[in-house]
Design a protein around this motif. Sequence first.
Motif, mmCIF file in Angstrom:
data_model
loop_
_atom_site.group_PDB
_atom_site.id
_atom_site.type_symbol
_atom_site.label_atom_id
_atom_site.label_comp_id
_atom_site.label_asym_id
_atom_site.label_seq_id
_atom_site.Cartn_x
_atom_site.Cartn_y
_atom_site.Cartn_z
ATOM 1 N N GLY A 371 0.783 -1.222 0.000
ATOM 2 C CA GLY A 371 0.000 0.000 0.000
ATOM 3 C C GLY A 371 0.816 1.274 0.000
ATOM 4 O O GLY A 371 0.404 2.278 0.590
ATOM 5 N N GLN A 374 -0.673 5.112 -0.461
ATOM 6 C CA GLN A 374 -2.123 5.014 -0.496
ATOM 7 C C GLN A 374 -2.695 5.407 0.867
ATOM 8 O O GLN A 374 -1.990 5.430 1.879
ATOM 9 C CB GLN A 374 -2.566 3.594 -0.849
ATOM 10 N N LYS A 396 -7.311 -0.043 1.036
ATOM 11 C CA LYS A 396 -6.174 0.747 0.558
ATOM 12 C C LYS A 396 -6.700 1.576 -0.605
ATOM 13 O O LYS A 396 -7.124 1.010 -1.621
ATOM 14 C CB LYS A 396 -5.031 -0.158 0.093
ATOM 15 N N SER A 398 -6.388 4.431 -3.565
ATOM 16 C CA SER A 398 -5.659 5.325 -4.446
ATOM 17 C C SER A 398 -6.513 6.566 -4.678
ATOM 18 O O SER A 398 -7.683 6.627 -4.266
ATOM 19 C CB SER A 398 -5.345 4.628 -5.773
ATOM 20 N N GLU A 514 -5.516 -0.415 -8.339
ATOM 21 C CA GLU A 514 -4.723 0.324 -7.372
ATOM 22 C C GLU A 514 -3.424 0.884 -7.931
ATOM 23 O O GLU A 514 -2.748 1.674 -7.272
ATOM 24 C CB GLU A 514 -4.379 -0.574 -6.178
#
Length: 593
Positions: A371, A374, A396, A398, A514
């Motif tokens: 992560g 993030q 997580k 973005s 992500e």
Amino acid sequence: MHLQSSAAFLALLASAFPHVTQAKQQGLHRKLAANDCTIMAVEALGLEEGEDPEMILINNGEVTPGHHKLNIAGAEIDDSAVHVPPGLDIASSVRQNVEKEGRRRLVDTIGNLNMLLVKVTDVGGLVYPDSATTMSDEVFGTGVDPVNLKSGLEECSWDKLTVVPGLSDSNEVATGVIEVDIGISFTNNTRGTIRNAITTAVQTKLGHSLPGPYDYVLYSVQNCYVDCGWAAYAYINSWNSVYQGVYYKRPGVLIHELGHNFGLAHSGGLDGQTYTDHTCSMGNPHYSDDAFQCFNPAKNFQLNWYNDAKITEDPRTNGYDTTLTMVGIDEYNIRGGSPVTIRLETGGGADYFVGFNRASATGPNRLNDEGDNQVTIVQVNGNNGESYSQSFLKAKLSQGQSYAITNYGGTTQTVTITATSIDISTTPGTAVVRITNGSTPSPTNAPTNPPPTNAPTNPPTNVPTFPPTPAPTNAPVPTFPPSPAPTRAPVADVSKYVCTKRQPADPTATICAEGSLAGGRCTSENVGSSCGNGGKVCWWASCPGGDGPPSPPTTPPPPSPPTGGCPACAYGDNGVCCGTCVDSGKPSGRGCF
């Protein structure tokens, strides 16, 4: 008298558990009167994952080690353990320490902390082969080792904590290290028996009870032969931790165990397992000799290193809507007035915590393993994040992504957390987080360009089901039908990547949801040094999106694990932890703790 158990938590073994037996009729054997025992607990950093059922009341926040007592009238004690009488209702017999009413015990995590490492030799001469000087360097960095327990804790705390090795005692054979001999063997005794023998030997040598003038004392034993499957273990809210074999010199393992001493519980991941949160040292820690990571937002809130940079919000009010700018602990020293961790009250103890998982090239979080950059959301099982409680990574995010929590705090409300923007081009990097009670807000970076006027009548089959992350801002918009007919679909592929040690379980879905657009830190596919430290690799995928560069060549499948040696690379064999096996296309760099 402290009630302790090397197995896990004997005080909470309810009568329904079949392995609670009456005391053995041998050795020391007596029945306790109307005594209360302070509940202590030990967490073992196992070589295979799993949770002892005895820890459930602790992890749920119903019991705090060192803060609650167990009425054990009628219990029996022998030379190895306290045995709870059959039929005792453990839960109803637990009560808070009267003398500690109104004040929670705060472990020492600020200022100078004196630590002692004990090198142990058993009756047969078994001892870990490293010299005392080497061991001092591996743990305290007194020689040439740049990454160790001392450097890791001091970096993660931004020097709020200073590790002081030893006390310049005449018994020290190297800085912060003493050696003791015990009169029993490692090969045929349980870890609890061995630990007790070590404690007796250390107290005899030093001439005082432990911990004495030390804040934390670490025991190093040569290996485990009985009751194994663990790399290290530590007592919660206490002073002691024990390491077998090579694990005394793994900074990630050391920080994990000291975390238990500090009162921290394990950190679970998105999969709901006990310690698979790889954004946090209290998840499965780094296995190598040159890596460590810090803690997740819940643990950062509990530790008193960031008291001036943590805030609490209560989003239970209808119409609640607030926007906050966060920085990561990686850049805590230049945060200005921005928080590094936010607690969201639920009203029942199982609160949520939000943080910006900034991973810069030089900060303490540079070796983070999941992560990167993030917004992370974590929930604890209880205790409002103020004392020992299991946590779980929930999301997580973005830029532009949201996480909705339905039935928030046991109500019918929905609280939504959105990463409105993430900017790591500035110093410090920032994440703007919006928290609302109501309908889910639209991502702030949703595409604003209208669709082509000649959109096909049959929609493409590969239209993504999630919002672009981030959305393209410069997609061309034709104003008339091209001639000849277009040779590529109106929604073209784009290259994205994530920078992690492990290939995502579902690579395309995870990376497309992500990942970052190619061309940033990742310039060469599957090259470990191209995007970060700690063996991180650029994992690529071709993702649906706006017109962009052609898809990169298909990544070849990872090689099959070698036959023999390790049966599986997810978890190790006899403590080897598959360091030489191939895991998702590369050597496994994480221990099986």
